[in-house]
Design an enzyme around this catalytic site. Sequence first.
Site, PDB file in Angstrom:
ATOM      1  N   TYR A 152       0.857  -1.191   0.000  1.00  0.00           N
ATOM      2  CA  TYR A 152       0.000   0.000   0.000  1.00  0.00           C
ATOM      3  C   TYR A 152       0.888   1.234   0.000  1.00  0.00           C
ATOM      4  O   TYR A 152       1.903   1.298   0.708  1.00  0.00           O
ATOM      5  CB  TYR A 152      -0.912   0.026   1.224  1.00  0.00           C
ATOM      6  N   GLU A 199      -3.425   7.584  -4.251  1.00  0.00           N
ATOM      7  CA  GLU A 199      -3.359   6.319  -3.513  1.00  0.00           C
ATOM      8  C   GLU A 199      -3.207   5.150  -4.480  1.00  0.00           C
ATOM      9  O   GLU A 199      -3.955   5.035  -5.459  1.00  0.00           O
ATOM     10  CB  GLU A 199      -4.625   6.128  -2.675  1.00  0.00           C
TER      11      GLU A 199
END
Length: 403
Positions: free
Chosen positions: A125, A213
């Site tokens: 992530y 993101e």
Amino acid sequence: MNLHEYQAKELLKKYNVPVQEGYACGTIHEAEEAYRQIKTQFGSPFAVVKAQIHAGGRGKGKVKETGVNGVKVGKNLDEIIDFSKGILGGTLVTLQTGAAGKVVNKILIAQDMYYDGPSERKEYYLSILLDRGTGQNVIMYSTEGGMNIEDVAHDTPEKIFKEWVHPGGGLLPFQARKIAFNFGLKGEAFKNMTKFVTNLYNAYTGLDCSMLEINPLFKASDDKIVAVDCKMNLDDNALMRHPDLAALRDVTEEDPTEVEAGQYNLNFVKLDGNVGCMVNGAGLAMATMDMIKLSGGEPANFLDVGGTANAQTVEAGFKIILKDPAVKAILINIFGGIVRCDRVAQGVIDAYNNMGNITVPIIVRLQGTNAEEAKKLIDESGLKVQSAILLSEAADLVKKAVA
């Protein structure tokens, strides 16, 4: 301004950020052609069908009408067609959309990235956003990528790393290497991750993003680092520098009343309360919303008419508020400085007359420039409008209106 995944990936490619390749489709025929291209290009019969909406959690979400998940892997053309039919045009409900869901107008037919064994691949992530507390950009990253990153942040916050970057100096080489090291990478994967993070940060600053993101950030068995998914939010205030990016806006994903308000340069945010409010100045608007809550009501909206409002923009804002059936009362709280109170009063009168019968109580508090003229306009208009001088008086009137 939010972008769809397929739009964000195209922008990342301009900054040499490796992404999962795919084709955006608006029809089943386009999905068929996209699958054939993916199969020919990558030599695998597998492909992914991904709903394109401005919300996360698509993989766990389901389409109301068909029960199909928002992200599906198909192993042949028939499955791709079935999944596309089950997603395209349906209403996808995820944790982020709420029960109402969002209509899927486009899907992305993308290459299958999971072509290797589970022991060789890894999901990470990584996101970049502004830390207002430090006045710096911050890169947040974790070795635990995938759909459950929220659980990681809640249950094991020690697995979330942060790297602050001064906007004046940019991302330094040692910081990119530090991130790759904390991911536990080495060799070619380490080098690729360093390049990826550097290019991604360049995209973040070059596109004037407010949030970027990547989840999952994927390491394949051949050590390639690829953005499998991407959420990108652009700073609205910087769009004047990027007219080409402003054209990517998808108004079908936004609240229709907020879109309409933007056409009149009104700062409007739809809320779930029962008291509509129209104020000039963000600070006064926030104070007014607090006052509404203390009076026993709930704000139905945030509406700042700004310093250049005229009778026409005030009328437009008034009509937008009244479109909400949940509104039981409207509070207009104007402190006249740049905005003259008589302009606001005239806008309210015009809206009232143009719309005809208005059944909800209207409470008006006008103070400052031309306040006396404004009061005279309203008093002589014959409208059923309640006036107040003090905030406490306005609060009492709101309390009676929503009781």
